[in-house]
Design a protein around this motif. Structure first.
Motif, short mmCIF file in Angstrom:
data_model
loop_
_atom_site.label_atom_id
_atom_site.label_comp_id
_atom_site.label_asym_id
_atom_site.label_seq_id
_atom_site.Cartn_x
_atom_site.Cartn_y
_atom_site.Cartn_z
N GLU A 106 0.33 -0.89 -0.30
CA GLU A 106 0.03 0.02 -0.20
C GLU A 106 1.03 1.35 -0.08
O GLU A 106 2.39 0.85 0.51
N ASP A 122 -4.84 3.12 -1.89
CA ASP A 122 -4.94 1.91 -2.39
C ASP A 122 -4.03 1.65 -3.91
O ASP A 122 -3.96 2.94 -4.96
N VAL A 137 -7.97 4.37 1.37
CA VAL A 137 -8.60 3.52 1.97
C VAL A 137 -9.31 3.76 3.66
O VAL A 137 -9.49 3.21 4.22
#
Length: 179
Positions: free
Chosen positions: A131, A142, A149
């Motif tokens: 990530e 993301d 996220v």
């Protein structure tokens, strides 16, 4: 009894005043009263508003034009220099614009401007977690979409368009942010 020097009308110090303001000339003290001050402030605000009109027009034209902006084609790295799961920093579209290229698979790459959309902190690639991380406020993005996220960021990272030619990865543009 008062002599001619100490009368109130000629600006001399009256004998009954013992404060230290007797040397201030009071004839122009009301030159800038509240009404004049407000007129000056309204005039300054008007000049400021008119002076920003050209920049507003430029911004409106930039945001409303569907025409694609021309970006330079910039070499990032050779395929042999970047293994799957690794990332490399580069400058794009300008020399002071930091960006990050991540190799996700054999022919799969993603690149983003690496300034967090929350407060412009740098974004880093965490290969072990897979990530993009903003360490300032624990923002996570993301890697496949650039969408946030976790954390305070609400907008995705601006994606950089890539092109593969003869074993080399090039940056060729920046995708427009769609609301």
């Amino acid at each position: 009894m008062m002599n001619g020097d100490q009368t109130r009308g000629n600006g001399a110090v009256p004998p009954h005043e013992d404060n230290y303001t007797h040397n201030i000339r009071k004839d122009n003290e009301r030159r800038l009263d509240r009404r004049s001050f407000m007129k000056t402030m309204v005039g300054a605000a008007g000049v400021f508003a008119v002076s920003t009109l050209p920049w507003g027009a430029i911004a409106a034209k930039e945001l409303s034009s569907p025409a694609k902006k021309a970006f330079p084609k910039t070499r990032i790295t050779a395929l042999s220099d970047l293994k799957v799961g690794e990332a490399v920093e580069f400058a794009y579209p300008g020399e002071h614009d930091s960006a990050l290229l991540v190799r996700l698979g054999e022919g799969e790459f993603k690149a983003y401007q690496n300034a967090c959309t929350h407060l412009k902190c740098p974004v880093f690639w965490s290969g072990e977690k897979g990530e993009l991380v903003c360490p300032c406020h624990h923002g996570l993005f993301d890697v496949r979409t650039g969408a946030p996220v976790a954390g305070p960021p609400k907008r995705p990272l601006p994606e950089i368009e890539l092109k593969l030619e003869q074993g080399t990865v090039y940056a060729v543009g920046v995708k427009r942010y769609e609301t």
